[in-house]
Enzyme design. Structure first.
Site, PDB file in Angstrom:
ATOM      1  N   HIS A 110       0.816  -1.222   0.000  1.00 46.76           N
ATOM      2  CA  HIS A 110       0.000   0.000   0.000  1.00 46.76           C
ATOM      3  C   HIS A 110       0.850   1.273   0.000  1.00 46.76           C
ATOM      4  CE1 HIS A 110       0.339  -0.261   4.531  1.00 46.76           C
ATOM      5  NE2 HIS A 110       0.399   1.049   4.397  1.00 46.76           N
ATOM      6  N   ASP A 140       0.173  -7.588   1.227  1.00 48.46           N
ATOM      7  CA  ASP A 140       0.539  -6.194   1.485  1.00 48.46           C
ATOM      8  C   ASP A 140       2.051  -6.038   1.566  1.00 48.46           C
ATOM      9  OD1 ASP A 140       0.206  -3.493   1.795  1.00 48.46           O
ATOM     10  OD2 ASP A 140      -0.179  -3.588   3.949  1.00 48.46           O
ATOM     11  N   SER A 222       4.537   2.500   7.907  1.00 53.00           N
ATOM     12  CA  SER A 222       4.240   1.324   7.093  1.00 53.00           C
ATOM     13  C   SER A 222       5.449   0.855   6.302  1.00 53.00           C
ATOM     14  CB  SER A 222       3.099   1.636   6.122  1.00 53.00           C
ATOM     15  OG  SER A 222       1.892   1.851   6.801  1.00 53.00           O
TER      16      SER A 222
END
Length: 377
Positions: A110, A140, A222
């Site tokens: 992402h 992911d 992230s």
């Protein structure tokens, strides 16, 4: 006869002169004293020194937070992404870490979804462009690569199978674009099934059997590493649970519930992305009824487009699984819904054996199968 009035006047004049002279001397003395006082105060203030400890230049213990950070920071990068499409790929910040000396860097899917340009900045401040090698929305995870960079510092990979609740951990990332931010905490849970992402049509959902941590993680973390006490990567920070929305002014941020993809899963996916640009997903060969609200995961009556809910010749079909069966356990661990079953399956590798506990017409059955393989999106 002497003029007495003149004598008196002379005496008064002399007294006035004496008084004036005395006042002048007093004022001069006061001025000099004040000036000397100011000088004394200035001199005393410039000489004032408060007690202070000497700078501690000693190295920190390798297993301290400072020691772990010093070891890992050279291998952690900040990613700035510009592009089009949804997610942070339309323009945002993420984190990654160096995998090898060839310039491969692991991050979240992402972070780079829809990316046209990716800029990687190292802890030294050096920046360079990177290309996307491969990515997988189901896990992911994504791999980007930089070239022409000398002195790369790959991070050591740990083994997430050995992680236990209560283990100390350190997270490194760029929360809100604040690069090289270090936070610390513990592993607060393992095997936490979570789903993240997803478009309106239900695609691009990530299924993760996550490590849960209370180390503060925020937007921008992230893709960054979650490290153990030996500065080895045990997870890839990927998601947070935010506060419940109480109004339109809610701000997203850490409330002590962060989730990381276990590094064992990350390692396998990264290796496949580097080799082929795509990752494989383990499958049992069934379509689940995602509207089922009972305990467990129910196999549907039929799949999408009228296809059979149990794939003919697939692992589940060979094991005797039938439409309508409710899967309640995977290798003895209870599952509570379809999402959780997918997470538990995705945590394995294609070719791994799996034991399923089923409910069929009120009877409990156990079947064994070998996971098949499907190429990810």
């Amino acid at each position: 006869m002497p003029d007495q009035g003149a004598a008196v006047r002379g005496t008064v004049v002399r007294l006035r002169h004496a008084v004036a002279l005395g006042l002048g001397i007093a004022l001069l003395a006061g001025g000099i004293g004040g000036w000397l006082g100011v000088l004394a105060e200035r001199r005393s203030s410039t000489r004032l020194e408060l007690p202070q400890a000497a700078a501690d230049n000693k190295d920190r213990a390798p297993d301290s937070v400072a020691g772990i950070a010093a070891t890992a920071l050279p291998g952690v990068v900040t990613l700035h992404v510009r592009g089009s499409g949804g997610g942070s790929g339309s323009g945002g910040t993420g984190t990654g870490f160096v995998l090898d000396g060839q310039g491969h860097i692991l991050t979240n899917h992402h972070v780079v979804a829809g990316a046209k340009d990716v800029t990687v900045t190292f802890s030294t401040g050096e920046s360079t462009t990177a290309s996307v090698v491969g990515r997988d929305s189901g896990y992911d995870l994504a791999v980007v690569r930089v070239t022409g960079v000398r002195g790369l510092k790959p991070l050591a990979l740990g083994n997430s199978d050995g992680v236990r609740v209560g283990d100390p951990v350190v997270a490194i990332g760029a929360p809100f674009d604040l690069s090289n931010t270090v936070t610390a905490g513990i592993i607060s849970a393992t095997g936490r099934p979570i789903t993240a992402g997803g478009d309106k049509d239900g695609s691009d959902i990530s299924y993760v059997d996550a490590l849960q941590t209370d180390a503060p993680i925020n937007p921008g973390n992230s893709g960054g590493p979650l490290l153990d006490a030996q500065a080895r990567v045990i997870g890839i920070n990927s998601a947070i649970r935010g506060a419940e929305k109480t109004g339109s002014d809610r701000q997203s941020g850490s409330i002590g519930l962060g989730f990381a993809i276990p590094v064992n899963q990350g390692k396998r996916v990264a290796e496949e992305l580097i080799r082929t640009g795509r990752a494989t997903h383990p499958v049992i060969g069934v379509t689940l009824d995602m509207q089922y609200t009972g305990a467990g995961a129910r196999v549907g009556a039929q799949g999408e487009g009228g296809k059979p809910a149990v794939t003919p010749g697939g692992p589940a079909a060979r094991a005797g699984v039938r439409p309508g069966d409710v899967i309640t356990e995977v290798d003895g661990v209870r599952v509570h819904g379809g999402d959780e079953l997918i997470v538990k399956v995705r945590a394995r590798r294609p070719g791994d054996p799996l034991r399923l506990t089923l409910l069929r017409d009120g009877r409990e059955l156990t079947v064994r199968l070998v996971l098949g393989s499907a190429e990810g999106p």
